[in-house]
Each structure stands twice: as structure tokens, then as C-alpha cells.
Enzyme design. Sequence first.
Site, mmCIF file in Angstrom:
data_model
loop_
_atom_site.group_PDB
_atom_site.id
_atom_site.type_symbol
_atom_site.label_atom_id
_atom_site.label_comp_id
_atom_site.label_asym_id
_atom_site.label_seq_id
_atom_site.Cartn_x
_atom_site.Cartn_y
_atom_site.Cartn_z
ATOM 1 N N GLY A 17 38.363 -41.547 33.060
ATOM 2 C CA GLY A 17 38.919 -41.769 31.601
ATOM 3 C C GLY A 17 38.378 -42.236 30.808
ATOM 4 O O GLY A 17 37.956 -43.060 31.290
ATOM 5 N N GLY A 20 40.378 -45.765 32.317
ATOM 6 C CA GLY A 20 39.692 -46.321 33.532
ATOM 7 C C GLY A 20 39.042 -45.220 34.335
ATOM 8 O O GLY A 20 39.072 -44.057 33.837
ATOM 9 N N VAL A 22 39.922 -43.572 38.241
ATOM 10 C CA VAL A 22 40.440 -43.542 39.105
ATOM 11 C C VAL A 22 40.338 -43.063 40.828
ATOM 12 O O VAL A 22 39.432 -42.357 40.770
ATOM 13 C CB VAL A 22 41.815 -40.956 38.838
ATOM 14 C CG1 VAL A 22 43.132 -41.127 40.027
ATOM 15 C CG2 VAL A 22 42.837 -41.864 37.308
ATOM 16 N N LYS A 48 44.103 -45.947 39.729
ATOM 17 C CA LYS A 48 43.994 -46.426 38.463
ATOM 18 C C LYS A 48 42.962 -47.769 38.207
ATOM 19 O O LYS A 48 44.486 -48.018 38.087
ATOM 20 C CB LYS A 48 44.706 -45.242 37.433
ATOM 21 C CG LYS A 48 43.959 -45.678 36.234
ATOM 22 C CD LYS A 48 44.892 -44.388 35.262
ATOM 23 C CE LYS A 48 43.732 -44.318 34.379
ATOM 24 N NZ LYS A 48 44.224 -43.417 33.105
ATOM 25 N N ASP A 142 49.627 -39.725 25.203
ATOM 26 C CA ASP A 142 48.358 -39.331 24.901
ATOM 27 C C ASP A 142 48.556 -38.135 25.591
ATOM 28 O O ASP A 142 47.944 -38.317 26.669
ATOM 29 C CB ASP A 142 47.924 -40.527 25.391
ATOM 30 C CG ASP A 142 46.428 -40.148 25.515
ATOM 31 O OD1 ASP A 142 45.644 -39.522 24.751
ATOM 32 O OD2 ASP A 142 45.384 -40.953 26.039
#
Length: 548
Positions: A17, A20, A22, A48, A142
Site C-alpha cells: 500500500g 507499507g 503487509v 505491516k 482513510d
Amino acid sequence: MRPVGSKYLLEEPLGRGATGTVWRARQRETAGAEAAVPGQPGETVAIKVLKEELAGDPDIVMRFLRERSVLLRLTHPNIVRVRDLVVEGELLALVMDLVDGPDLHRYLRENGPFSPVAAALLTAQVADALAASHTDGVVHRDLKPANVLLRQDGGGMHPMLTDFGIARLADSPGLTRTHEFVGTPAYIAPESAEGRPQTSAVDVYGAGILLYELVSGRPPFSGASALEVLHQHLSAEPRRPSTVPDPLWTVIERCLRKEPDERPSAENLARGLRVVADGIGVHANSAQIGAAENVGALLAPDPAPTAVPGAADPTQVLPNHPGAHDPNAATSVLPHTGGPGGAADPTAVMPPVPPGQPGGGPQDPHPWQNQLRAARDRNDQTQVQYVDPQQDPLRRRPQRQAARPQQPPHQAPPGPQPYQPGPDGYGYPQQHQYQPQQYQQQRYATPQPQQPQQPPPQRYAPPPAPAPEPRAPRQPRQRSANPVRIPGLGCLKGCLVTILVLVVAGWLIWELSPLQGWIGTGRGYWSQLGAWFDTASGWVRDLGGTGN
């Protein structure tokens, strides 16, 4: 496999993402008391790992440590639980529960939009998670389908909201120097796009966009660039899809209000969505249908929304101890100094002139004043003056003159010239000094022919250059008496001569050839050739008979 700290091992990446990556990881040993969930050796978890630009910023690391208790205590059935936080060198990671299932964005792309009832029930569970986080003072900021994971529960789907606190960690001075806001443009709230103070209403706005996308398959606002999408968030109204019932559209329209104070709270949103789901189903009775049609009464705004803390700490107020300070006293900016009546010392603008330099008298201008005037003269605007037409290169016609023998250049005396200081003592020529009377006379006086100016004297003479050899004078080129040239005249002359030649040739052919006889008798070309051949044969026969 890559170790993370002393208790976890990274196995394979699951997704990447904006903040970072995952990873699927495995726990090596039981976590300590600092972790929210100790776990067991061999247990599978999700980790993450934040980007290096986040982990390398000390402000974000300190914020990460301060948010540790908030993130670890945030628990809800619809929130992916944060088990532990790892800070090791330049590595920053969050250890979370592993959810086996796709995210909502991928599910929409593969299976298409939801039915209105399913979309309302799924968004209601997301609103429950938002209400729990707002109660703990955490705003997601978000909310989007990619941050909603779908866990399989007995053939059904259980939404799990993830990435809590990531937006708050990213909103620090180390990252916001290159980003204007935190979030995704398609799901950003108008107040976030404008930089206004943000509250928990930004999550309700994201829930409205999420609900719109679940029933239509796309966000309400889109464009070719992020700036165009943000402009639509600020000024455009969403279009209603044809498959959305009236009660569900009422909920979407309330969530997408431009003003945060007009949006419902997350708790009221969850309650209203469940009422709408009961009223628009196929088995709904009249009471449920009536409640769904009046859902607007349930969507009351939040009287005390959760505020998003700013990037800087609030101003600290000094305690009011007895005798420490007087809160009603006037603010003391500068201490008073000695002087007549307690006035402050006058401001010293220019230093004294060193002895032995011009400008040291009381009436003489200071050398710094001369420099300021010279600089102001150089920055003055261009003056428009009258120019003699004989000297204007744009108006006078060029005149060719016979080349004159080149004069040898003036040779400067060898060696640099001695430095001559100007009247101001700093080497500036007298002509650069600011003279206001002379400027006024030049501006308003009658235009006079411009006189050639003498070049300013050089401070340092250039080294002498060898004199070039004089060249022979160039003879002027002889020009025709009529220098006027008409374009295309040569082509016209050629055409006239060609026409004249054709006329003369045609007249000669008509007069000297038997063309007139041919035209009069009506005889053709081949018959005339045959007649000529017969005549020539008769001549030959006559000549042969005469000889015999």
C-alpha cells in the site's frame, strides 16, 4: 524468511500500500507483557512494515510510540486487532491478526456491486467499528474499500476494518512537507481537501462514498487527475444511481453533505442503515417500510464529534501562581532604556564615517547614501526620449559607402591604470550618483536631440593587443542604373519571347509550305504522301524513258 525483532519471522508478502507492505509472518516465541496479545509460538500473524521514509523520521517514531497504547486497546469485532508494535533500528512494524479473505476493493472488482440490502448491512457493520474508534478518540481518516477485509464466517462475509492509526502516524511534519493531505483523493472529505480542521465527520463521509460504491460499483466522483477529483468533492453533487431505493439514497445524501456539521454520527448511521435494510427487503411489512421512509429523523449529527489532533502540540498555558504574574497586565515587549522621558534609544541606521574619508562632514552625504542612490538609479525605469531620425537605425535607410582603410586601434599605455576613487570614497563614478533635479529636468523638459555619450573611463586598461595589418580598400561593386526589381519579370519575358517565336514559326509554315493547298483540296496527310510518291515514281520513269 526475514526476522522482525526477536519474536516474528516474515514469510511472504500479502499486499503493498501507500504506507507499507503487509507480510504473512509467523511468531517465534511468546510476546512479552508490552504486547496486547502474547500469542503462541508457531502462530500465523500479519505484519505491516512501514516504509523507510516513515521509519527514518524521528517525529513519526515518537508519534508511533505515543500511539502505542491507543492502538493496542482498540478492540472491536469489526476491527482488525493490533497485537504488537515493533521498533528495531530503521524498521517500524505493526503486528496484527491475520484475516484470511480478500479486501472489499478486490471483491467488487471480481464480483460486481452488492444489492441495496447487502450494501446497507455491510456498511452498518463498518459504521459500528467507526463508532467504537471515535469513542476511544481515534479517527481513521482513510476509509476506503481497500481497507475493509472480508473474513469468511460460516458462508457469510464479516467486514473487518484495518489500518487504524496509519493516517495519524503519517500526518507528521516529516511527511506532510511533500503531501497536502492524508488520504486517497477519491474518498477524501471536503474539509480535508481544503485543509480545514478535521473531526470524526471525515469517516462518515468516507462511509457514504463506500456505500455509494457498493451499490453502483464505482465512487461518486472521478476524474483524470487528483485535482479534478478534489474539485468535485468541493463543489459537485453525486448522481443518484437508478438501482438505489429512496431510503438508501437519503442515507447516502446525508453522509455526503459538504458541511461536516450536517452529517450523522457513526452510531446514528449504523442504526439508520439497519432500519433501511429492514424496510427495503422483500419481506418488509408496512411498519418497516414506513420506518425506512422516515430514516432521515434517525440521522442526527454528532453533537460532540471527535477532533483530529493537529501535527503540533497545543500551546502550554502557564499556571497562575500567586505573585507569579498578573494576567491583566499589559504585555511587555521591549524593556525601557534610558533617555529623555524614558524613551527608547534612537535606532542607529548608519555607522560613523571613518576619519580621513570624504563624506565625514555634517552636511556631506554619507557614503552609504551614495551607494543606495546609485543602486536606485540603476533600478529606475527606462526613460523615453526623442531620437533624431538620422540617428534612429529603424527609420533611416542604409547607405552604402566606400570602404575606408581601417585605422589602427588606439593602444592603451602598458600596465594597469592607477585606481581613482570617486567623490564618495568608494570608487563609484560621479555619473551614477542620484541627482533628482537632473532627473526632473530630463523627464519634463523639451525633447532635445540625443548627443553621443562618451564611454565611462576604464578602471583597469586591458593588455595591449597587436595591431592588425591594414587591408587593401575594397572596390565598390558596380550596380545597374535601375536597382528596382520586379518579382516574376524574368518569367514574363520568357513567356513573351516563346509566344513570339511560335507566331513567327506558324506564319512561315503557313506561307512556305503546301499547307494552304492541303486545306483547300481537303486531302489528308497519308493521301498527300501517296500523291508525292506517285509523282516521284513518274519522274523516275520519265527519266528512264528519256535515256533510252
